[in-house]
Each structure stands twice: as C-alpha cells, then as structure tokens.
Write a protein that holds these residues in place. Sequence first.
Motif, PDB file in Angstrom:
ATOM      1  N   GLY A  77      99.226   3.689 -28.483  1.00 17.08           N
ATOM      2  CA  GLY A  77     100.655   3.407 -28.274  1.00 17.08           C
ATOM      3  C   GLY A  77     101.531   4.262 -29.188  1.00 17.08           C
ATOM      4  N   SER A 100      89.771   5.629 -28.161  1.00 22.10           N
ATOM      5  CA  SER A 100      89.408   4.252 -28.515  1.00 22.10           C
ATOM      6  C   SER A 100      89.220   3.331 -27.312  1.00 22.10           C
ATOM      7  CB  SER A 100      90.490   3.660 -29.433  1.00 22.10           C
ATOM      8  OG  SER A 100      91.729   3.668 -28.753  1.00 22.10           O
ATOM      9  N   ILE A 149      95.300  -6.628 -15.850  1.00 26.41           N
ATOM     10  CA  ILE A 149      96.696  -6.186 -15.716  1.00 26.41           C
ATOM     11  C   ILE A 149      96.820  -4.853 -16.441  1.00 26.41           C
ATOM     12  CG2 ILE A 149      99.121  -6.757 -16.118  1.00 26.41           C
ATOM     13  CD1 ILE A 149      98.354  -9.680 -16.294  1.00 26.41           C
ATOM     14  N   SER A 153      93.078   3.611 -18.906  1.00 24.92           N
ATOM     15  CA  SER A 153      91.759   3.893 -19.504  1.00 24.92           C
ATOM     16  C   SER A 153      91.034   2.609 -19.895  1.00 24.92           C
ATOM     17  CB  SER A 153      91.884   4.735 -20.768  1.00 24.92           C
ATOM     18  OG  SER A 153      92.825   5.723 -20.627  1.00 24.92           O
ATOM     19  N   ILE A 154      91.740   1.712 -20.587  1.00 24.04           N
ATOM     20  CA  ILE A 154      91.062   0.507 -21.093  1.00 24.04           C
ATOM     21  C   ILE A 154      90.803  -0.470 -19.953  1.00 24.04           C
ATOM     22  CG2 ILE A 154      91.244  -1.438 -22.698  1.00 24.04           C
ATOM     23  CD1 ILE A 154      92.943   0.457 -24.508  1.00 24.04           C
ATOM     24  N   PRO A 174     101.051  -1.100 -10.552  1.00 25.74           N
ATOM     25  CA  PRO A 174     101.804  -0.437  -9.474  1.00 25.74           C
ATOM     26  C   PRO A 174     101.830   1.083  -9.587  1.00 25.74           C
ATOM     27  CG  PRO A 174     103.272  -1.732 -10.900  1.00 25.74           C
ATOM     28  CD  PRO A 174     101.899  -1.934 -11.420  1.00 25.74           C
ATOM     29  N   VAL A 206      98.348  -3.177 -20.403  1.00 28.99           N
ATOM     30  CA  VAL A 206      99.489  -2.309 -20.091  1.00 28.99           C
ATOM     31  C   VAL A 206     100.054  -1.730 -21.381  1.00 28.99           C
ATOM     32  CG1 VAL A 206     100.201  -3.490 -17.971  1.00 28.99           C
ATOM     33  CG2 VAL A 206     101.088  -4.263 -20.163  1.00 28.99           C
ATOM     34  N   LEU A 208     103.330  -0.921 -23.784  1.00 26.91           N
ATOM     35  CA  LEU A 208     104.586  -1.647 -24.015  1.00 26.91           C
ATOM     36  C   LEU A 208     105.753  -0.797 -23.535  1.00 26.91           C
ATOM     37  CD1 LEU A 208     106.011  -4.125 -25.298  1.00 26.91           C
ATOM     38  CD2 LEU A 208     106.130  -2.820 -27.418  1.00 26.91           C
ATOM     39  N   GLU A 211     109.832  -2.648 -19.255  1.00 25.39           N
ATOM     40  CA  GLU A 211     109.371  -3.393 -18.082  1.00 25.39           C
ATOM     41  C   GLU A 211     108.277  -4.408 -18.442  1.00 25.39           C
ATOM     42  OE1 GLU A 211     107.418  -2.202 -13.772  1.00 25.39           O
ATOM     43  OE2 GLU A 211     107.380  -0.807 -15.439  1.00 25.39           O
ATOM     44  N   THR A 233      94.715  -7.559 -25.695  1.00 22.91           N
ATOM     45  CA  THR A 233      94.359  -6.560 -26.720  1.00 22.91           C
ATOM     46  C   THR A 233      95.286  -5.348 -26.586  1.00 22.91           C
ATOM     47  OG1 THR A 233      92.696  -5.623 -25.219  1.00 22.91           O
ATOM     48  CG2 THR A 233      91.894  -7.198 -26.855  1.00 22.91           C
ATOM     49  N   SER A 234      96.450  -5.533 -25.890  1.00 23.03           N
ATOM     50  CA  SER A 234      97.319  -4.358 -25.663  1.00 23.03           C
ATOM     51  C   SER A 234      98.429  -4.283 -26.707  1.00 23.03           C
ATOM     52  CB  SER A 234      97.866  -4.371 -24.240  1.00 23.03           C
ATOM     53  OG  SER A 234      98.685  -5.493 -24.025  1.00 23.03           O
ATOM     54  N   VAL A 260      96.640  -8.716 -30.838  1.00 18.20           N
ATOM     55  CA  VAL A 260      97.950  -8.115 -31.132  1.00 18.20           C
ATOM     56  C   VAL A 260      99.036  -9.192 -31.054  1.00 18.20           C
ATOM     57  CG1 VAL A 260      97.383  -5.762 -30.369  1.00 18.20           C
ATOM     58  CG2 VAL A 260      98.046  -7.459 -28.680  1.00 18.20           C
ATOM     59  N   HIS A 282      94.349  -7.078 -35.010  1.00 18.24           N
ATOM     60  CA  HIS A 282      94.600  -5.767 -34.383  1.00 18.24           C
ATOM     61  C   HIS A 282      93.480  -4.771 -34.720  1.00 18.24           C
ATOM     62  CE1 HIS A 282      97.963  -2.929 -32.790  1.00 18.24           C
ATOM     63  NE2 HIS A 282      96.753  -2.518 -32.414  1.00 18.24           N
TER      64      HIS A 282
HETATM   65  P1  NAD Z   1      96.923   3.715 -20.330  1.00 19.34           P
HETATM   66  O1  NAD Z   1      98.222   4.409 -20.426  1.00 19.34           O
HETATM   67  O2  NAD Z   1      95.717   4.496 -19.951  1.00 19.34           O
HETATM   68  O3  NAD Z   1      97.041   2.483 -19.318  1.00 19.34           O
HETATM   69  C1  NAD Z   1      98.160   1.652 -19.278  1.00 19.34           C
HETATM   70  C2  NAD Z   1      98.328   1.269 -17.816  1.00 19.34           C
HETATM   71  O4  NAD Z   1      99.358   0.289 -17.731  1.00 19.34           O
HETATM   72  C3  NAD Z   1      98.751   2.462 -16.929  1.00 19.34           C
HETATM   73  O5  NAD Z   1      97.822   2.656 -15.898  1.00 19.34           O
HETATM   74  C4  NAD Z   1     100.106   2.032 -16.395  1.00 19.34           C
HETATM   75  O6  NAD Z   1     100.326   2.444 -15.049  1.00 19.34           O
HETATM   76  C5  NAD Z   1     100.009   0.521 -16.485  1.00 19.34           C
HETATM   77  N1  NAD Z   1     101.307  -0.146 -16.416  1.00 19.34           N
HETATM   78  C6  NAD Z   1     102.478   0.257 -16.953  1.00 19.34           C
HETATM   79  N2  NAD Z   1     103.461  -0.622 -16.635  1.00 19.34           N
HETATM   80  C7  NAD Z   1     102.864  -1.583 -15.882  1.00 19.34           C
HETATM   81  C8  NAD Z   1     103.351  -2.750 -15.252  1.00 19.34           C
HETATM   82  N3  NAD Z   1     104.641  -3.117 -15.321  1.00 19.34           N
HETATM   83  N4  NAD Z   1     102.473  -3.507 -14.573  1.00 19.34           N
HETATM   84  C9  NAD Z   1     101.165  -3.161 -14.477  1.00 19.34           C
HETATM   85  N5  NAD Z   1     100.652  -2.053 -15.041  1.00 19.34           N
HETATM   86  C10 NAD Z   1     101.494  -1.277 -15.731  1.00 19.34           C
HETATM   87  O7  NAD Z   1      96.725   2.995 -21.738  1.00 19.34           O
HETATM   88  P2  NAD Z   1      95.370   2.460 -22.365  1.00 19.34           P
HETATM   89  O8  NAD Z   1      94.787   3.532 -23.210  1.00 19.34           O
HETATM   90  O9  NAD Z   1      94.544   1.817 -21.327  1.00 19.34           O
HETATM   91  O10 NAD Z   1      95.952   1.344 -23.369  1.00 19.34           O
HETATM   92  C11 NAD Z   1      96.460   0.125 -22.872  1.00 19.34           C
HETATM   93  C12 NAD Z   1      97.109  -0.673 -23.980  1.00 19.34           C
HETATM   94  O11 NAD Z   1      96.170  -0.940 -25.033  1.00 19.34           O
HETATM   95  C13 NAD Z   1      98.291   0.006 -24.661  1.00 19.34           C
HETATM   96  O12 NAD Z   1      99.312  -0.951 -24.860  1.00 19.34           O
HETATM   97  C14 NAD Z   1      97.780   0.372 -26.017  1.00 19.34           C
HETATM   98  O13 NAD Z   1      98.800   0.419 -26.963  1.00 19.34           O
HETATM   99  C15 NAD Z   1      96.800  -0.770 -26.270  1.00 19.34           C
HETATM  100  N6  NAD Z   1      95.797  -0.447 -27.299  1.00 19.34           N
HETATM  101  C16 NAD Z   1      95.481  -1.406 -28.202  1.00 19.34           C
HETATM  102  C17 NAD Z   1      94.532  -1.148 -29.194  1.00 19.34           C
HETATM  103  C18 NAD Z   1      94.138  -2.202 -30.170  1.00 19.34           C
HETATM  104  O14 NAD Z   1      93.735  -1.857 -31.282  1.00 19.34           O
HETATM  105  N7  NAD Z   1      94.201  -3.462 -29.813  1.00 19.34           N
HETATM  106  C19 NAD Z   1      93.922   0.112 -29.267  1.00 19.34           C
HETATM  107  C20 NAD Z   1      94.229   1.046 -28.284  1.00 19.34           C
HETATM  108  C21 NAD Z   1      95.176   0.748 -27.300  1.00 19.34           C
END
Ligand code: NAD
Length: 316
Positions: A77, A100, A149, A153-154, A174, A206, A208, A211, A233-234, A260, A282
């Motif tokens: 993020g 990660s 949701i 990647s995750i 979406p 998702v 942050l 939206e 975990t987002s 988180v 976290h």
């Molecule tokens: P990513 O960008 O690959 O995936 C995020 C997905 O969310 C995208 O496909 C996007 O289209 C979707 N999205 C956006 N708005 C949306 C909505 N309104 N409704 C549904 N889907 C929506 O990101 P990622 O690498 O998979 O990471 C996801 C989350 O995990 C991020 O928030 C990131 O900050 C968090 N994260 C947390 C940790 C932790 O230590 N807990 C570590 C890494 C990432």
Amino acid sequence: MSEKIKILGAAGVPKEMVERLEWEIGPVELLSSDGEEEIIKAIQDKQVFIVRSKPKVTARIIQNAPQLKVVARSGVGTDNIDRKACEERGIKVINTPEASASSVAELTIGLSITLLRHLYPACHSLKEGKWLKGEYTGRTIEGKTWGVIGFGSIGRRVTDIAKALRAEVLAYDPYVPDEEFTKRGVKRILRLEELLERSDIVSIHVNLSQETEGMISEETLHKMKKGAYLINTSRGKIINQKALEKALEEGYLGGAALDVYEVEPPTDQELLCLPNLICTPHIGGSTEEAFLNATEVLIRKLKEIFQIGEGAPLGY
Ligand code: NAD
C-alpha cells in the motif's frame, strides 16, 4: 564511475536491505524516528527515500526534498505517501506488491483455521493446565463457501489455497476482467451484497481508496450470513471497527480476524479483547522471504529508473 545515489531509509528498514542497497545502489542514511522535521533535515541531499507503511510522506516533505527522484515503498500500500505531491514534482513512487503476496495469503488462511478450530483459546487453556477437549469442536474449511473481496495478487493466492482446501470460492472485484476468474475456476460475483449473503468465510484483499474506505459497515456486515467469519489482512479503514465490535458482541458474526486496524497500533481494547476476535499486529507481509523478495524487487526497479547496469557496484 557514476555519481553516488544517496538514499534515505525510514526507521526499521531491515539491515539486510540496507546492506544490499549500499552495495548495489548507493549509501543509505537511516532515520531514527518518523518525525517530519527529522525527515526534512535528512532528505535534503537524497535522491531516494525508502519507506515502509511508515512514515507519512507528506506534501511538506516532498516540497522540501530538492534532490528527490524516487519514493520507494518496501511493501504494497502506498496510502502513506502523498502521491499527488510526488506527481506534481515528477517524483516516481514505486512499491513491491509482488514481494509479499504469498506471506499475506498464508497468514489469511492461517487466521481462518485459527478461528474455525478455536486454536487460540485451545492453546491458551492448555498452557493454563486445563484439558478442555470437549469445548473446542471446530469447523472445516472443506465444504464452506469462501468469499474473496478484491481479486488482485493476494486475493488470487488466497483463492488457490482455499480451493486446495476444498472450499467453493466466490470473488468480487469490479476491476478485473472475466477471464481471470474463469482461469482460476472461481465464480465471479457482481454485487458485494451477494458475496456477503452467500459466504461462510469472507476475506478482504482490496487496496484502500475513497471507494473502499468503510466498505464493510454496519449495513454490509448485516448482509453477511449469521455466524459467518470475517478476515481482514488488507487495510484497517476498510472496516468500520465500531460496527464490527457490535456485530461480534451481539454474536451476529461467528468470529473475526484482524491484522490491520483503523489506527495503528489500535486503541480499541474492547474490540481486541472480545473472545470471538483474533488479532495480529500487522504482520501479514512480515516474513523473511517477503523482506528478501522486497529487497530484490526494489533494487531491480531502482536500477531500471537510474539506468544502472550490471557493472561494478556504485560508489565503491
Ligand atoms: P492488488 O492491487 O494486487 O489487489 C487489490 C485488488 O482490489 C485489485 O484487483 C482491485 O481491482 C481490487 N479493488 C479495488 N477497489 C475495489 C472495490 N471497490 N471492490 C472490489 N475490489 C476492489 O493488491 P494486493 O497486493 O493484492 O494487496 C491487497 C491489500 O493487501 C492492499 O490493501 C495492501 O495494502 C494489503 N497488504 C497488507 C499487508 C499486511 O501486512 N497485512 C501486506 C501486503 C499488502
């Protein structure tokens, strides 16, 4: 020899990353705190600022960093970085989302099993000398409907593991084309409410944004099945924590797991102490492997930006 690229590192950037950066890119000065004044003082002659989820990279910092070319977030993020201020000054913002994803996905699955099998109280009571074998009848993931949701990647890695555990996976995102869902044998759901209504376990992945902030509110929480489980975990602000606390207190949800929080470290002890909530500080991306991967990804991206070839290490 190329000119040295000077790097500022946030407090807590791991030693191994600093050593690799110094070898491959240029000298690193590490901050001792997240204070804006200390950052502004130290950033004056730096081209690169390496940050983690902290500190906040404010517009004021960006405006007072005359040499800055890149803000590099070790992690996913970039919500702690004022991207608009960076854009205005032509400063690139890079991150390491690919590093990660497995670590966060594995934690998500681990939290789900911990919740469904009551691992935390079962372990705790045994350590207190109590043999409560009859009290901890759990649930399997096999046969459950798992709602993902955010299918990035995750979300996709969580899907793969949940499917291996024989859950039926539904996903809502979406912004992802149909073929990504089809490729993974996942049922695409077009409305968040429908995913919540149908899932036994819901996990949030998702990013942050305006939206997604507050996307899980009192109203959406009550679209979930009674007794279902929620895992986040987002980012903390995606869930309204007060609404979650209420749904857990009332026993509407079977349980929840959070890595988180709206504010970190969290201050809401009442929520954290609820017996049907499990929580971690976290640590989703905190594995040795993720740190190593992040270092490799950052170095590759910085080399591309500064057009550093494979020759002798810089500045040595
Ligand atoms: P990513 O960008 O690959 O995936 C995020 C997905 O969310 C995208 O496909 C996007 O289209 C979707 N999205 C956006 N708005 C949306 C909505 N309104 N409704 C549904 N889907 C929506 O990101 P990622 O690498 O998979 O990471 C996801 C989350 O995990 C991020 O928030 C990131 O900050 C968090 N994260 C947390 C940790 C932790 O230590 N807990 C570590 C890494 C990432």
